[in-house]
Scaffold this motif. Structure first.
Motif, PDB file in Angstrom:
ATOM      1  N   PHE A 124       0.800  -1.233   0.000  1.00  0.00           N
ATOM      2  CA  PHE A 124       0.000   0.000   0.000  1.00  0.00           C
ATOM      3  C   PHE A 124       0.840   1.295   0.000  1.00  0.00           C
ATOM      4  CE2 PHE A 124      -2.718   3.232   1.976  1.00  0.00           C
ATOM      5  CZ  PHE A 124      -3.843   3.162   1.164  1.00  0.00           C
ATOM      6  N   PRO A 125       1.779   1.451   0.953  1.00  0.00           N
ATOM      7  CA  PRO A 125       2.578   2.697   0.923  1.00  0.00           C
ATOM      8  C   PRO A 125       3.423   2.822  -0.343  1.00  0.00           C
ATOM      9  CG  PRO A 125       2.958   1.446   2.966  1.00  0.00           C
ATOM     10  CD  PRO A 125       2.151   0.568   2.074  1.00  0.00           C
ATOM     11  N   LEU A 126       3.851   1.678  -0.890  1.00  0.00           N
ATOM     12  CA  LEU A 126       4.690   1.709  -2.098  1.00  0.00           C
ATOM     13  C   LEU A 126       3.877   2.176  -3.303  1.00  0.00           C
ATOM     14  CD1 LEU A 126       6.440  -1.729  -1.495  1.00  0.00           C
ATOM     15  CD2 LEU A 126       7.494   0.533  -1.234  1.00  0.00           C
ATOM     16  N   ARG A 127       2.632   1.678  -3.396  1.00  0.00           N
ATOM     17  CA  ARG A 127       1.768   2.100  -4.500  1.00  0.00           C
ATOM     18  C   ARG A 127       1.442   3.583  -4.374  1.00  0.00           C
ATOM     19  NH1 ARG A 127       0.615  -2.577  -6.953  1.00  0.00           N
ATOM     20  NH2 ARG A 127      -0.141  -4.359  -5.749  1.00  0.00           N
ATOM     21  N   ARG A 128       1.285   4.019  -3.128  1.00  0.00           N
ATOM     22  CA  ARG A 128       0.865   5.390  -2.893  1.00  0.00           C
ATOM     23  C   ARG A 128       1.989   6.403  -3.093  1.00  0.00           C
ATOM     24  NH1 ARG A 128      -2.530   6.881   2.411  1.00  0.00           N
ATOM     25  NH2 ARG A 128      -2.781   9.087   2.004  1.00  0.00           N
ATOM     26  N   HIS A 129       3.198   6.037  -2.664  1.00  0.00           N
ATOM     27  CA  HIS A 129       4.273   7.030  -2.619  1.00  0.00           C
ATOM     28  C   HIS A 129       5.409   6.809  -3.614  1.00  0.00           C
ATOM     29  CE1 HIS A 129       2.753   9.120   0.891  1.00  0.00           C
ATOM     30  NE2 HIS A 129       2.609   7.974   1.529  1.00  0.00           N
ATOM     31  N   THR A 130       5.382   5.712  -4.361  1.00  0.00           N
ATOM     32  CA  THR A 130       6.490   5.481  -5.303  1.00  0.00           C
ATOM     33  C   THR A 130       5.921   5.185  -6.687  1.00  0.00           C
ATOM     34  OG1 THR A 130       6.617   3.051  -5.159  1.00  0.00           O
ATOM     35  CG2 THR A 130       7.790   4.313  -3.449  1.00  0.00           C
ATOM     36  N   LYS A 131       6.810   5.163  -7.663  1.00  0.00           N
ATOM     37  CA  LYS A 131       6.395   4.782  -9.022  1.00  0.00           C
ATOM     38  C   LYS A 131       6.912   3.385  -9.340  1.00  0.00           C
ATOM     39  CE  LYS A 131       5.802   9.334 -11.056  1.00  0.00           C
ATOM     40  NZ  LYS A 131       5.789  10.125  -9.810  1.00  0.00           N
ATOM     41  N   PHE A 132       7.072   2.580  -8.330  1.00  0.00           N
ATOM     42  CA  PHE A 132       7.568   1.202  -8.507  1.00  0.00           C
ATOM     43  C   PHE A 132       6.685   0.431  -9.474  1.00  0.00           C
ATOM     44  CE2 PHE A 132      10.036   0.165  -4.322  1.00  0.00           C
ATOM     45  CZ  PHE A 132      10.850   1.266  -4.535  1.00  0.00           C
ATOM     46  N   THR A 133       7.315  -0.414 -10.293  1.00  0.00           N
ATOM     47  CA  THR A 133       6.557  -1.345 -11.137  1.00  0.00           C
ATOM     48  C   THR A 133       6.059  -2.491 -10.258  1.00  0.00           C
ATOM     49  OG1 THR A 133       8.503  -2.696 -11.559  1.00  0.00           O
ATOM     50  CG2 THR A 133       8.075  -0.874 -13.111  1.00  0.00           C
ATOM     51  N   ASP A 134       5.154  -3.298 -10.815  1.00  0.00           N
ATOM     52  CA  ASP A 134       4.629  -4.435 -10.044  1.00  0.00           C
ATOM     53  C   ASP A 134       5.748  -5.354  -9.562  1.00  0.00           C
ATOM     54  OD1 ASP A 134       2.083  -3.582 -10.130  1.00  0.00           O
ATOM     55  OD2 ASP A 134       1.401  -4.967 -11.695  1.00  0.00           O
ATOM     56  N   SER A 135       6.747  -5.581 -10.419  1.00  0.00           N
ATOM     57  CA  SER A 135       7.784  -6.516  -9.996  1.00  0.00           C
ATOM     58  C   SER A 135       8.684  -5.882  -8.930  1.00  0.00           C
ATOM     59  CB  SER A 135       8.587  -7.034 -11.194  1.00  0.00           C
ATOM     60  OG  SER A 135       9.498  -6.072 -11.627  1.00  0.00           O
ATOM     61  N   GLN A 136       8.897  -4.558  -9.024  1.00  0.00           N
ATOM     62  CA  GLN A 136       9.664  -3.889  -7.957  1.00  0.00           C
ATOM     63  C   GLN A 136       8.905  -3.950  -6.638  1.00  0.00           C
ATOM     64  OE1 GLN A 136      10.044  -0.176 -10.135  1.00  0.00           O
ATOM     65  NE2 GLN A 136      12.283  -0.313 -10.029  1.00  0.00           N
ATOM     66  N   ILE A 137       7.584  -3.782  -6.724  1.00  0.00           N
ATOM     67  CA  ILE A 137       6.766  -3.859  -5.509  1.00  0.00           C
ATOM     68  C   ILE A 137       6.858  -5.251  -4.897  1.00  0.00           C
ATOM     69  CG2 ILE A 137       4.359  -3.881  -4.664  1.00  0.00           C
ATOM     70  CD1 ILE A 137       3.857  -1.413  -6.372  1.00  0.00           C
ATOM     71  N   ARG A 138       6.726  -6.260  -5.756  1.00  0.00           N
ATOM     72  CA  ARG A 138       6.817  -7.644  -5.248  1.00  0.00           C
ATOM     73  C   ARG A 138       8.140  -7.884  -4.545  1.00  0.00           C
ATOM     74  NH1 ARG A 138       4.082  -9.336  -9.615  1.00  0.00           N
ATOM     75  NH2 ARG A 138       5.983  -9.686 -10.801  1.00  0.00           N
ATOM     76  N   GLU A 139       9.209  -7.399  -5.161  1.00  0.00           N
ATOM     77  CA  GLU A 139      10.541  -7.596  -4.620  1.00  0.00           C
ATOM     78  C   GLU A 139      10.673  -6.911  -3.241  1.00  0.00           C
ATOM     79  OE1 GLU A 139      14.940  -6.300  -6.075  1.00  0.00           O
ATOM     80  OE2 GLU A 139      13.490  -6.833  -7.644  1.00  0.00           O
ATOM     81  N   ARG A 140      10.176  -5.683  -3.167  1.00  0.00           N
ATOM     82  CA  ARG A 140      10.298  -4.927  -1.913  1.00  0.00           C
ATOM     83  C   ARG A 140       9.427  -5.544  -0.805  1.00  0.00           C
ATOM     84  NH1 ARG A 140      13.375  -2.932   1.444  1.00  0.00           N
ATOM     85  NH2 ARG A 140      12.472  -1.392   2.834  1.00  0.00           N
ATOM     86  N   VAL A 141       8.224  -5.985  -1.170  1.00  0.00           N
ATOM     87  CA  VAL A 141       7.351  -6.623  -0.169  1.00  0.00           C
ATOM     88  C   VAL A 141       8.030  -7.886   0.368  1.00  0.00           C
ATOM     89  CG1 VAL A 141       5.147  -7.808   0.213  1.00  0.00           C
ATOM     90  CG2 VAL A 141       5.191  -5.660  -1.074  1.00  0.00           C
ATOM     91  N   ASP A 142       8.635  -8.670  -0.544  1.00  0.00           N
ATOM     92  CA  ASP A 142       9.337  -9.887  -0.114  1.00  0.00           C
ATOM     93  C   ASP A 142      10.487  -9.549   0.836  1.00  0.00           C
ATOM     94  OD1 ASP A 142       7.694 -11.612  -1.397  1.00  0.00           O
ATOM     95  OD2 ASP A 142       8.989 -11.912  -3.146  1.00  0.00           O
ATOM     96  N   GLU A 143      11.240  -8.507   0.488  1.00  0.00           N
ATOM     97  CA  GLU A 143      12.353  -8.064   1.344  1.00  0.00           C
ATOM     98  C   GLU A 143      11.849  -7.717   2.744  1.00  0.00           C
ATOM     99  OE1 GLU A 143      14.957  -5.593  -1.859  1.00  0.00           O
ATOM    100  OE2 GLU A 143      14.426  -4.491  -0.031  1.00  0.00           O
ATOM    101  N   CYS A 144      10.727  -6.978   2.791  1.00  0.00           N
ATOM    102  CA  CYS A 144      10.187  -6.537   4.085  1.00  0.00           C
ATOM    103  C   CYS A 144       9.687  -7.724   4.893  1.00  0.00           C
ATOM    104  CB  CYS A 144       9.056  -5.526   3.885  1.00  0.00           C
ATOM    105  SG  CYS A 144       9.619  -3.979   3.172  1.00  0.00           S
TER     106      CYS A 144
END
Ligand SMILES: Nc1ncnc2c1ncn2[C@@H]1O[C@H](COP(=O)(O)OP(=O)(O)OP(=O)(O)O)[C@@H](O)[C@H]1O
Ligand SMILES: [Mg+2]
Length: 253
Positions: free
Chosen positions: A107-127
């Motif tokens: 949610f915060p990534l979609r709201r505050h960044t221009k991350f692509t879906d795969s970048q979001i997936r990667e960051r969520v996994d990291e977290c």
């Protein structure tokens, strides 16, 4: 900015809520990279204090300065942008029950960044890795235990790599073993992410484990502050009563 300037500075903050002066000339500084823990009784103003740090509540008097910027005079639009520097885990949990764990953290990534879906997936996994949770991405928060939900809240709080992490009662309602696991996790996150951390807790074991400095809030201000060692040795009867959890003493007079 010189590294000796505090990351967070509350300066002579007064706040009256519901006809009661909750904060009365409250001042404290938190150094960069430090882990600062605020303890104190129920209703003493701990959550109100942490909400001042993130600008959710404005002081009636005094200033809140974060990373050299006075957030009490900041325009709402600038404050909103500024809040990206914070990750906060709220006392009430505040996960979205209608969303999966994955979507909560994304949610915060979609709201505050221009991350692509795969970048979001990667960051969520990291977290999720960071908080040692596996195989829960598609679950709803309601399907998880209290300790797991708390960790999902932490994962969401760190998703934007904030410089400052705020934890309001991270272990309340959890058993002593899980509380200790959560305390270890806060120490680990604080170290690996090099954040400045402010934690509110009633649990002295957690406080002493995670703190560089412990502060006791009483009657609207900080009445004692020190390292876990000096705090424990404080001669202040208010501090001693709280640490020992005694029914008799100045806190209950
Ligand atoms: N939005 C508000 N409107 C009116 N009163 C409020 C508001 N928020 C907090 N208060 C009051 O301010 C006081 C301090 O509340 P706060 O939530 O900071 O306590 P706390 O120290 O976090 O307690 P606890 O340990 O129970 O979480 C309480 O008396 C509360 O009722
Ligand atoms: Mg509270």
């Amino acid at each position: 900015m010189n590294d000796n300037t505090p990351m967070i500075s509350l300066q002579h903050v007064d706040k009256t809520l519901g006809g009661r002066k909750v904060l009365d000339d409250m001042s404290f500084d938190v150094g960069r990279g430090d882990s600062f823990v605020i303890v104190g009784g129920s209703g003493v103003g701990k959550s109100v204090t942490i909400k001042h740090i993130i600008g959710l509540i404005k002081p009636d008097r005094g200033h809140v300065v974060v990373d050299g910027q006075d957030i009490t005079t900041m325009r709402p639009i600038d404050l909103n942008r500024f809040r990206r520097r914070f990750g906060m885990s709220f006392q009430e949990g505040a996960l979205f029950d209608s969303m999966s764990v994955f979507e909560n953290i994304a949610f915060p990534l979609r709201r505050h960044t221009k991350f692509t879906d795969s970048q979001i997936r990667e960051r969520v996994d990291e977290c999720l890795d960071m908080v040692h949770l596996e195989g829960v991405s598609s679950k709803r928060p309601s399907e998880l235990s209290g300790g797991m939900r708390r960790r999902v809240g932490f994962a969401r709080a760190i998703s934007l790599k904030p410089a400052i992490l705020l934890f309001d009662e991270p272990t309340t309602g959890l058993d002593p073993v899980i509380s200790d696991v959560i305390a270890d996790l806060i120490v680990e996150m604080d170290r690996t992410l090099n954040t400045t951390t402010v934690t509110i807790t009633h649990d002295m074991k957690v406080a002493f484990k995670i703190a560089d400095r412990v502060a006791m809030l009483y009657k609207g201000r900080i009445v004692e502050e020190g390292t876990p060692e000096t705090f424990q040795q404080s001669q202040n009867p208010i501090v001693q009563q709280f640490i020992q959890g005694r029914a008799e003493g100045p806190l209950t007079e």
